[in-house]
Design an enzyme around this catalytic site. Structure first.
Site, mmCIF file in Angstrom:
data_model
loop_
_atom_site.group_PDB
_atom_site.id
_atom_site.type_symbol
_atom_site.label_atom_id
_atom_site.label_comp_id
_atom_site.label_asym_id
_atom_site.label_seq_id
_atom_site.Cartn_x
_atom_site.Cartn_y
_atom_site.Cartn_z
ATOM 1 N N SER A 100 0.865 -1.161 0.000
ATOM 2 C CA SER A 100 0.000 0.000 0.000
ATOM 3 C C SER A 100 0.910 1.222 0.000
ATOM 4 C CB SER A 100 -0.869 -0.054 1.245
ATOM 5 O OG SER A 100 -1.741 1.039 1.264
ATOM 6 N N CYS A 101 0.340 2.425 0.165
ATOM 7 C CA CYS A 101 1.209 3.604 0.095
ATOM 8 C C CYS A 101 1.964 3.832 1.396
ATOM 9 C CB CYS A 101 0.404 4.824 -0.313
ATOM 10 S SG CYS A 101 -1.029 5.097 0.710
#
Lengths: 102, 413
Positions: A100-101
């Protein structure tokens, strides 16, 4: 950080993933697999080719995507890379794990 | 007269219409934007609605309000894109020829992709909050819910706004504390990724949030099906997670139009050059926002940054000039952590989020990757910025489309 594997110096992150795919070779892949307790078979190599191809095309990797691809049965994928199949397959293939970020 | 057509009047399409109307010569170019719906939603607000922080009326407006004069606005369904013939076929049989096409059709949830997800308990004890309907229905549910096992779940990546499910878990913790019933609610966060945080830096500095808020994490969970009869989700490795209330983020996919037109990948996202935003397969087709397959977050801030680059590239293409601008994957997001605090992250294709100051290097006033009240104020203020600046293509002061590495604490590798 640097790591010497299969007689080659490669750059890896804190979790042991290669940070530069161009440093990956089949021999490096084999050694990384051994560290995960996996002896690579032709079927493993097909998975590695598949995930590397996805990586080159900047396409997202997911287990459901693998199911949809029709190339592998998901159960087989789990059998080949027990535990976290995507985590392990990407590590051995020399590409970043799905993230994910943050 | 040449035609530029924009498909989709969401965040990306609306910003592009506003950018281009003043830049393309009206004598030579006609701009048309098409969307099947009249409504424009402030999608980040869907996160807040279930907790009664935003009212439904605060996240809905008429799309027309944001389409500039001088742009033809068509509210119709699109049947097909025919890139070989440079035309769009509308569902009513009308055809729109184009010289340049901008695809901004976004992404949406596809609950039908997961076995057993749509069933008798959908919107009874299984909800999504990525749609207006889902978020609103969940609001009704949470008002009277008496507690139990709350499972917040991500089906597969990529999803729009990848941190939203985690924010949901944080806000749920705060919501139930406020209602004096946190002890009656067990919160579990279930993800197909290797953890709630997936980068080393975020894990190091943010792991405490999960402990502090008593949120359990089930990682590497790749859902195979939902067992609605027994209220549990089951993954391919036969791991089962029971729930009383399941809040899931279904598979996100590009629009069916992309599939019908044969332009997408497995998830209907269009293979797009990550720097020029040109479709890989067609040189006069450009793609922006959630509709692309570029490897950065699907988020409004990304659409906003991409739009500035794409405007330059479309103008270059229209005037037969080489592309000068390259998108760097810049993304900037506030992350609610509950109790009036939030985090802020700023990153791009190359650089993961790290600690630092923003937007003025060394000063702030916002802190990166660190909880603060100021960040929360920023997040709430953003709704106003969205409606009044972002959609209209007004540059946000001090936040350029390309990320700066200044003021950020990168480790040297």
């Amino acid at each position: 950080m640097e790591k010497t594997i299969a007689g080659k110096t490669v750059n890896v992150n804190e979790e042991g993933y290669l940070t530069d795919f161009s440093q990956w070779t089949k021999e490096v892949g084999e050694e990384l697999a051994k560290e995960q307790g996996i002896q690579l078979t032709p079927r493993h190599w097909e998975v590695i080719d598949y995930v590397q191809d996805k990586h080159k095309k900047d396409e997202a990797l997911s287990v459901r995507g693998i199911k949809k691809s029709g190339v592998f049965d998901v159960k087989e994928f789990y059998d080949l890379f027990p535990g976290g199949p995507l985590k392990k397959a990407t590590l051995i293939a020399g590409i970043p794990k799905p993230k994910s970020c943050i | 007269m040449k035609n530029l057509v924009i498909l989709g009047a969401g965040t990306s399409g609306t910003i592009m219409a506003n950018h281009l109307v003043s830049k393309l010569d009206k004598k030579d170019w006609s701009i048309t934007i098409v969307d099947q719906y009249e409504t424009h939603y402030y999608q980040p607000g869907f996160l807040f609605m279930p907790f009664d922080i935003y009212k439904p009326s605060q996240v809905v407006k008429k799309g027309q309000k944001f389409i500039p004069k001088g742009v033809n606005y068509i509210v119709k369904e699109v049947e097909l894109i025919v890139p070989e013939k440079n035309k769009i076929a509308l569902a009513d049989g009308e055809e729109l020829p184009y010289d340049i096409l901008i695809v901004a059709t976004g992404s949406k949830t596809a609950p039908q992709e997961t076995e057993g997800l749509i069933g008798p308990n959908w919107y009874k004890n299984i909800f999504d909050f990525y749609t207006y309907e889902g978020s609103k229905a969940l609001r009704e549910k949470l008002r009277n819910w008496e507690g139990g096992k709350l499972v917040v779940h991500i089906t597969e990546m990529p999803i729009k706004c990848p941190v939203a499910p985690l924010e949901f878990a944080f806000l749920a913790d705060a919501f139930f504390k406020d209602k004096n019933m946190r002890d009656k609610v067990d919160i579990t966060y279930v993800t197909p990724l290797s953890g709630a945080f997936t980068t080393a830096e975020a894990t190091k500095v943010l792991q405490y949030l999960l402990e502090e808020k008593n949120i359990k994490v089930v990682s590497d969970f790749n859902i195979e099906r939902v067992d609605q009869e027994n209220n549990k989700i089951i993954d391919y490795a036969e791991t089962e997670v029971p729930y009383d209330l399941l809040v899931t983020v279904p598979t996100n996919m590009g629009d069916e139009l992309i599939e019908r037109s044969g332009m997408g990948d497995d998830l209907n996202f269009i293979p797009t050059n990550k720097e020029t935003l040109q479709a890989e397969a067609h040189e006069n087709v450009f793609v922006i926002g959630d509709a692309t397959n570029v490897p950065t977050s699907k988020a409004g801030s990304v659409a906003h940054f991409e739009a500035e680059i794409l405007m330059e590239n479309v103008l270059a293409y229209a005037h037969n000039k080489p592309f000068k601008e390259k998108f760097d994957g810049h993304s900037n997001c506030f992350i609610e952590t509950g109790g009036g605090k939030a985090l802020l992250i700023d990153f791009n294709y190359e650089h993961e989020p790290v600690e630092g100051t923003f937007p003025i290097p060394g000063i702030g006033p916002l802190q990166l990757l660190k909880e603060s009240r100021m960040n929360h104020m920023g997040k709430l203020a953003f709704r106003w910025v969205y409606w009044n600046m972002l959609l209209k293509g007004v540059p946000i002061p001090m936040v350029p489309s390309k990320m700066t590495t200044k003021g950020k604490k990168y480790k040297t590798q």
